[in-house]
Design a protein around this motif. Structure first.
Motif, PDB file in Angstrom:
ATOM      1  N   VAL A  51       0.840  -1.202   0.000  1.00  0.00           N
ATOM      2  CA  VAL A  51       0.000   0.000   0.000  1.00  0.00           C
ATOM      3  C   VAL A  51       0.872   1.249   0.000  1.00  0.00           C
ATOM      4  O   VAL A  51       1.805   1.376   0.803  1.00  0.00           O
ATOM      5  N   ASP A  52       0.573   2.179  -0.897  1.00  0.00           N
ATOM      6  CA  ASP A  52       1.300   3.452  -0.943  1.00  0.00           C
ATOM      7  C   ASP A  52       0.568   4.529  -0.138  1.00  0.00           C
ATOM      8  O   ASP A  52      -0.656   4.555  -0.101  1.00  0.00           O
ATOM      9  N   GLY A  53       1.330   5.406   0.463  1.00  0.00           N
ATOM     10  CA  GLY A  53       0.738   6.553   1.140  1.00  0.00           C
ATOM     11  C   GLY A  53      -0.082   6.216   2.365  1.00  0.00           C
ATOM     12  O   GLY A  53      -1.167   6.778   2.565  1.00  0.00           O
ATOM     13  N   LEU A  54       0.415   5.312   3.200  1.00  0.00           N
ATOM     14  CA  LEU A  54      -0.313   4.985   4.431  1.00  0.00           C
ATOM     15  C   LEU A  54      -0.354   6.196   5.355  1.00  0.00           C
ATOM     16  O   LEU A  54       0.664   6.864   5.560  1.00  0.00           O
ATOM     17  N   PRO A  55      -1.511   6.494   5.929  1.00  0.00           N
ATOM     18  CA  PRO A  55      -1.610   7.669   6.819  1.00  0.00           C
ATOM     19  C   PRO A  55      -1.026   7.377   8.196  1.00  0.00           C
ATOM     20  O   PRO A  55      -0.879   6.224   8.597  1.00  0.00           O
ATOM     21  N   THR A  56      -0.688   8.420   8.897  1.00  0.00           N
ATOM     22  CA  THR A  56      -0.284   8.289  10.295  1.00  0.00           C
ATOM     23  C   THR A  56      -1.538   8.072  11.136  1.00  0.00           C
ATOM     24  O   THR A  56      -2.541   8.757  10.958  1.00  0.00           O
ATOM     25  N   ILE A  57      -1.479   7.100  12.029  1.00  0.00           N
ATOM     26  CA  ILE A  57      -2.621   6.795  12.892  1.00  0.00           C
ATOM     27  C   ILE A  57      -2.407   7.433  14.258  1.00  0.00           C
ATOM     28  O   ILE A  57      -1.367   7.232  14.897  1.00  0.00           O
ATOM     29  N   HIS A  58      -3.385   8.224  14.685  1.00  0.00           N
ATOM     30  CA  HIS A  58      -3.323   8.852  16.009  1.00  0.00           C
ATOM     31  C   HIS A  58      -4.088   7.993  17.007  1.00  0.00           C
ATOM     32  O   HIS A  58      -5.235   7.612  16.757  1.00  0.00           O
ATOM     33  N   ILE A  59      -3.443   7.700  18.107  1.00  0.00           N
ATOM     34  CA  ILE A  59      -4.077   6.911  19.163  1.00  0.00           C
ATOM     35  C   ILE A  59      -4.551   7.880  20.245  1.00  0.00           C
ATOM     36  O   ILE A  59      -3.747   8.473  20.971  1.00  0.00           O
ATOM     37  N   ASP A  60      -5.852   8.072  20.321  1.00  0.00           N
ATOM     38  CA  ASP A  60      -6.448   9.029  21.255  1.00  0.00           C
ATOM     39  C   ASP A  60      -6.784   8.340  22.577  1.00  0.00           C
ATOM     40  O   ASP A  60      -7.312   7.221  22.587  1.00  0.00           O
ATOM     41  N   PHE A  61      -6.517   9.031  23.686  1.00  0.00           N
ATOM     42  CA  PHE A  61      -6.806   8.454  25.000  1.00  0.00           C
ATOM     43  C   PHE A  61      -6.914   9.562  26.043  1.00  0.00           C
ATOM     44  O   PHE A  61      -6.425  10.683  25.834  1.00  0.00           O
ATOM     45  N   ASP A  62      -7.600   9.249  27.137  1.00  0.00           N
ATOM     46  CA  ASP A  62      -7.707  10.191  28.260  1.00  0.00           C
ATOM     47  C   ASP A  62      -6.420  10.077  29.076  1.00  0.00           C
ATOM     48  O   ASP A  62      -6.068   9.009  29.541  1.00  0.00           O
ATOM     49  N   ASP A  63      -5.728  11.185  29.214  1.00  0.00           N
ATOM     50  CA  ASP A  63      -4.358  11.166  29.711  1.00  0.00           C
ATOM     51  C   ASP A  63      -4.262  10.809  31.190  1.00  0.00           C
ATOM     52  O   ASP A  63      -4.885  11.415  32.051  1.00  0.00           O
ATOM     53  N   SER A  64      -3.470   9.790  31.455  1.00  0.00           N
ATOM     54  CA  SER A  64      -3.091   9.383  32.806  1.00  0.00           C
ATOM     55  C   SER A  64      -1.866   8.500  32.616  1.00  0.00           C
ATOM     56  O   SER A  64      -1.544   8.082  31.497  1.00  0.00           O
ATOM     57  N   GLU A  65      -1.172   8.215  33.694  1.00  0.00           N
ATOM     58  CA  GLU A  65       0.056   7.426  33.580  1.00  0.00           C
ATOM     59  C   GLU A  65      -0.208   6.060  32.956  1.00  0.00           C
ATOM     60  O   GLU A  65       0.504   5.632  32.042  1.00  0.00           O
ATOM     61  N   ILE A  66      -1.252   5.379  33.425  1.00  0.00           N
ATOM     62  CA  ILE A  66      -1.505   4.029  32.927  1.00  0.00           C
ATOM     63  C   ILE A  66      -2.044   4.038  31.499  1.00  0.00           C
ATOM     64  O   ILE A  66      -1.661   3.218  30.659  1.00  0.00           O
ATOM     65  N   GLN A  67      -2.922   5.004  31.180  1.00  0.00           N
ATOM     66  CA  GLN A  67      -3.456   5.070  29.820  1.00  0.00           C
ATOM     67  C   GLN A  67      -2.372   5.445  28.813  1.00  0.00           C
ATOM     68  O   GLN A  67      -2.374   5.000  27.672  1.00  0.00           O
TER      69      GLN A  67
END
Length: 208
Positions: A51-67
């Motif tokens: 596959v050409d031009g794969l996008p960057t994937i953003h991993i969204d999460f609620d910020d805390s040390e464990i998350q």
């Protein structure tokens, strides 16, 4: 690509790796889990190399040390599979609104069932305004039929079909199931937990 067992280790075994959206402790739960969710880094890299031009994937999460640790682990899993993944933390107090805005990409979504049943655990996906922006229309009728069944095997089969249909859309993968741990003195009597880890305090007493 996600190593669920490794994520369970981050939670110090408070979270149990699972391949189902429904707790297996629930009466009438699906008989099988997500067979398309098993990680296969080698095959993933081979497919993505085409596959050409794969996008960057953003991993969204609620910020805390464990998350943050969980998000980093998932980003590493995806990177090993040939994807460019970066973590994108959000203020915990604003995270629910962010997910509801439709701007989230690969995001953490957790919920607590309102009663010990497969329907309660799958309901977040069956509403028209579900957080995933996915069209699960057509499943509501099947889910309602499953809810009304009293025969265990037939109920499980139908819930399995509903869950399989959800997995076939590649919108969600189950990762962890959380359990409640409770330490009680042997003097305590009448402590009976239901499938959600709650109990009737009016039945509890201490033996003298």
């Amino acid at each position: 690509l996600v190593d669920r067992a490794a994520l369970a280790d981050i939670y110090d075994q408070r979270g149990l790796a699972t391949d189902s959206l429904v707790s297996q402790a629930t009466w009438g739960s699906p008989t099988v889990g997500c067979d398309v969710c098993e990680p296969d880094t080698k095959d993933a890299r081979e497919l993505l190399a085409q596959v050409d031009g794969l996008p960057t994937i953003h991993i969204d999460f609620d910020d805390s040390e464990i998350q943050r640790s969980v998000a980093k682990a998932i980003a590493n899993d995806l990177s090993e599979g040939g994807l460019d993944a970066v973590i994108r933390p959000h203020d915990a107090s604003k995270y629910a609104d962010f997910v509801g805005s439709g701007q989230a990409e690969l995001f953490r979504f957790g919920w607590i069932a309102q009663y010990p049943g497969a329907g309660a655990m799958l309901e977040p996906f069956l509403t028209d305004d579900n957080a995933f922006g996915a069209d699960f229309s057509g499943l509501s009728t099947k889910a309602a039929k499953a809810q009304s069944m009293s025969e265990l095997d037939a109920r499980r089969e139908l819930w399995t079909q509903v869950q399989d249909d959800m997995f076939s859309k590649y919108v969600v993968i189950p990762v962890l199931e959380f359990s409640t741990r409770l330490a009680v003195s042997d003097r305590v009597r009448g402590m009976r937990l239901d499938a959600l880890g709650t109990f009737d305090p009016s039945e509890v007493y201490v033996a003298h």
